[in-house]
Design a protein around this motif. Sequence first.
Motif: not given
Length: 284
Positions: A51, A54-55, A169
């Motif tokens: 996570y 990704t972000y 995403s």
Amino acid sequence: MLGFGNSPQEALVAFLLAMTLVGILASSLVRRRSLARLTDLLMPAALLAAYWLTYNKVPPFPPVGAINKVFYLIAIGTAIGFAVEMAAPRAVRHLALLQPVAAALYIGAPRLGTASWEVALAAIVGMAVTGMVFLRGAGGAEDDVKRGGVVAVLALGFAPIALLGASSSSFQLCLMFAGGCFGILIIHATKPAFRFGGASAVGALGGLIAIADTVVLITRKADLIALAVLAMCLVLPIFSERVCRTLGLSRPFARLFVHVVLAALPAAAAFAVAYLDYGSSFPV
């Protein structure tokens, strides 16, 4: 300079390799008997790491937006699941079955007024997925590796469905999570010492279900036929022991290999269905 990582595709491959290698290293460090309980934390840790990669953020609290909510469902679910595992292991399955309901209600809150039946269906399907993961096996280390392998295959199979459903995403998140899981589990292929307990069930599997909820309930562009085919990842592995007996396979590695391959076949078919339905190359 090789220029590796200059494109998004190269960066994703680099992150995948890093997740897999870190998974191998972390799993190697905690596979000793005295630390074996900590293996339960590895899969949710991989999902949280994926996570962040990704972000590139930890969402503010309280979170606003479905994908921000996912982070806290994973983190809080991991903490609660691990605590329940330590205090009352028999309650883990019940907690794991409740998590998809909470995730569907939390993620799908904006849809409750207009399409509450979709949220209810997502909760029921999530409970069914969790129940199927726990369906077979007495809970030994080999069965736990099998469960972890099925979760990794589910993540791998859902990744292209999410991408073709206009959620790049989620594609990256699921793909990196799957890479981390395979790195974690490969160490246990010949001599299993892995624990798929409360943290893995609520934090990792529950977190993956929450990610799927964001695509199905919020983005609402997931290929439902491909998802139905992907669900067979939970059904075919039920027959792995029968296949192994028929083929005369008794070693742990062979049994695990057959189990994961039977899960992977529907995942590949789900990707093919989604791809053919769209009839075009991946969106970017």
